[in-house]
Enzyme design. Structure first.
Site, PDB file in Angstrom:
ATOM      1  N   TYR A   1     -23.110  30.098  73.566  1.00 55.32           N
ATOM      2  CA  TYR A   1     -22.943  30.806  72.291  1.00 55.32           C
ATOM      3  C   TYR A   1     -21.489  31.222  72.065  1.00 55.32           C
ATOM      4  CZ  TYR A   1     -27.801  31.524  70.801  1.00 55.32           C
ATOM      5  OH  TYR A   1     -29.074  31.365  70.331  1.00 55.32           O
TER       6      TYR A   1
ATOM      7  N   ASP B   1     -32.893  32.168  74.359  1.00 57.24           N
ATOM      8  CA  ASP B   1     -33.192  32.144  72.922  1.00 57.24           C
ATOM      9  C   ASP B   1     -34.459  31.321  72.681  1.00 57.24           C
ATOM     10  OD1 ASP B   1     -32.752  32.410  70.101  1.00 57.24           O
ATOM     11  OD2 ASP B   1     -32.013  30.345  70.104  1.00 57.24           O
TER      12      ASP B   1
ATOM     13  N   ASP C   1     -36.818  22.913  81.482  1.00 56.39           N
ATOM     14  CA  ASP C   1     -37.872  22.086  80.879  1.00 56.39           C
ATOM     15  C   ASP C   1     -39.226  22.398  81.508  1.00 56.39           C
ATOM     16  OD1 ASP C   1     -36.845  21.005  83.236  1.00 56.39           O
ATOM     17  OD2 ASP C   1     -36.969  18.926  82.571  1.00 56.39           O
TER      18      ASP C   1
ATOM     19  N   ASP D   1     -38.781  32.757  72.090  1.00 58.63           N
ATOM     20  CA  ASP D   1     -39.626  32.472  70.918  1.00 58.63           C
ATOM     21  C   ASP D   1     -40.976  31.915  71.364  1.00 58.63           C
ATOM     22  OD1 ASP D   1     -37.759  33.281  69.047  1.00 58.63           O
ATOM     23  OD2 ASP D   1     -37.979  31.485  67.807  1.00 58.63           O
TER      24      ASP D   1
ATOM     25  N   LYS E   1     -30.722  24.788  84.602  1.00 59.18           N
ATOM     26  CA  LYS E   1     -30.811  23.318  84.533  1.00 59.18           C
ATOM     27  C   LYS E   1     -29.867  22.780  85.615  1.00 59.18           C
ATOM     28  CE  LYS E   1     -32.348  19.516  82.692  1.00 59.18           C
ATOM     29  NZ  LYS E   1     -33.748  19.064  82.836  1.00 59.18           N
TER      30      LYS E   1
HETATM   31  C1  IPM Z   1     -32.198  35.688  68.280  1.00 59.37           C
HETATM   32  C2  IPM Z   1     -31.753  34.885  67.078  1.00 59.37           C
HETATM   33  C3  IPM Z   1     -30.235  34.821  67.087  1.00 59.37           C
HETATM   34  C4  IPM Z   1     -29.801  34.104  68.351  1.00 59.37           C
HETATM   35  C5  IPM Z   1     -29.602  34.180  65.842  1.00 59.37           C
HETATM   36  C6  IPM Z   1     -30.062  34.857  64.558  1.00 59.37           C
HETATM   37  C7  IPM Z   1     -28.106  34.150  65.913  1.00 59.37           C
HETATM   38  O1  IPM Z   1     -32.347  33.630  67.088  1.00 59.37           O
HETATM   39  O2  IPM Z   1     -31.815  36.873  68.376  1.00 59.37           O
HETATM   40  O3  IPM Z   1     -32.934  35.139  69.108  1.00 59.37           O
HETATM   41  O4  IPM Z   1     -29.765  32.867  68.391  1.00 59.37           O
HETATM   42  O5  IPM Z   1     -29.498  34.793  69.329  1.00 59.37           O
HETATM   43 MG    MG Z   2     -33.796  33.349  68.616  1.00 65.94          MG
END
Ligand code: IPM
Ligand code: MG
Length: 357
Positions: free
Chosen positions: A140, A247, A223, A251, A191
């Site tokens: 990032y 990240d 993975d 999710d 990884k």
């Molecule tokens: C998160 C989001 C952010 C990230 C974006 C909005 C920059 O997806 O907080 O997970 O990638 O960190």
């Molecule tokens: Mg995110």
């Protein structure tokens, strides 16, 4: 001494869900909680008003306060701005400028919501895992980065995934300490079969493990970790991983619990100061309709009170209120299935009422 919170509602559903969290906070303040808060512009909303997604006054307030509560940022209207002016960059800027390197993303399944999970109920019953994501390094922020035109006239995009030993070491310590307070199992995800940066990650985490004899350390390639998360998620207690992998995995983990609309998160610096925000985004598709689930933001406020302000009694009151409304059967549309759903404001009002009982 009165503690100060900087509140940033942000974009999309941000203002709607934050209004409900502030109802909860005002209720606690009326009942004697010694906390004050100040609202500041951030993200697209700040860009509209001031031309910058992270105005100086907002950054100064973030630096000065004891903790930050954030709604959500971003939206399609801002996607056409130059990359460095977009809301996402402002969020990364706050994380980086305040050195909020340790991002805690719990995935906790409320028993009342087991049927909302996309996995079979027996795979997720009592699921309680914590992802510790490194938040201020890795690909990032790595340099060099950019899009260039090669001599042959072709465009080429590039980023750099980089971690120093000290960056790995501080997030590893943070994760080991959390594992000690939980069930004593830490899985480091990398990884290392392909990337040198992951090889150093694995080596450093393994060395640090010697300082935490009560924590059982394991390693997975990312993975495989993604596969294990959807195959048998209850094998995990704490996962520690880099910025990009965290990240993505967070999710996936969030969805195991049925709704990303239920999950809070914390981003902490070395002293425990933090920014707290729901795991979900600004959901522009449902913004302004009054149907967004405010519980992740309300639970983020609870985490803020517990971890940065040391107000665990107030945090307990919020958690009890949320559990009460869920067991009373109240659901926003993200988790209501075929049942009738309540509005954003009705959910906030119900939590405030349940907290008073
Ligand atoms: C998160 C989001 C952010 C990230 C974006 C909005 C920059 O997806 O907080 O997970 O990638 O960190
Ligand atoms: Mg995110």
């Amino acid at each position: 001494m009165t503690k100060h919170i900087t509140v940033m509602a942000g974009d999309g559903i941000g203002p709607e869900i934050m209004a409900e969290a502030l109802k909860v906070l005002n209720g606690l303040i009326d009942a004697g909680l010694d906390v004050s808060f100040e609202e500041h512009l951030f993200g697209g909303a700040a860009h509209d008003a001031t031309g910058s997604c992270l105005p100086d006054a907002t950054l100064a307030a973030c630096e000065k306060c004891d903790a930050i509560l954030l709604g959500a940022i971003g939206g399609p209207r801002y996607d056409s701005l130059p990359r460095e002016q977009r809301p996402e960059r402002a969020l990364l800027g706050v994380r980086s400028k305040l050195d909020l390197f340790s991002n805690l993303r719990p995935a906790l399944l409320y028993p009342e919501l087991a049927s909302a999970s996309s996995l079979k109920a027996e795979l997720v019953a009592d699921l309680d895992l914590m992802i510790v994501r490194e938040l201020t390094g890795g690909i990032y922020f790595g340099e060099p980065r950019g899009i260039e035109t090669t001599d042959g006239g072709e465009k080429r995009g590039f980023n750099t995934m980089t971690y120093s030993e000290s960056e790995i070491s501080r997030i590893a310590h943070s994760a080991f300490r959390i594992a000690e307070q939980r069930n004593g199992r830490l899985c480091s995800v990398d990884k290392a079969n392909v990337l040198e940066v992951s090889e150093l990650w694995r080596e450093t985490v393994t060395q640090i493990a010697a300082e935490y004899p009560d924590v059982e350390l394991s390693h997975l390639y990312v993975d495989n970790a993604a596969m294990q998360l959807v195959r048998a998620p209850k094998q995990f207690d704490v996962i520690v991983t880099s910025n990009l992998f965290g990240d993505i995995l967070s999710d996936a983990a969030a969805m195991l619990t049925g709704s990303i609309g239920m999950l809070p998160s914390a981003s902490l610096d070395a002293s425990g100061k933090g920014m707290y925000e729901p795991v979900h985004g600004s959901a522009p598709d449902i913004a302004g309709q009054g149907i967004a689930n405010p519980l992740a933001t309300i639970l983020s406020l609870s985490m803020l009170l517990r971890y940065s302000l040391d107000e665990s009694k107030a945090a307990d009151t919020i958690d009890r209120g949320v559990r009460q409304v869920l067991s009373d059967g109240l659901r926003c549309q993200d988790i209501s299935g075929d049942q009738p759903a309540v509005s954003t404001t009705a959910m906030g009002d119900a939590v405030v009422a349940a907290m008073a009982n």
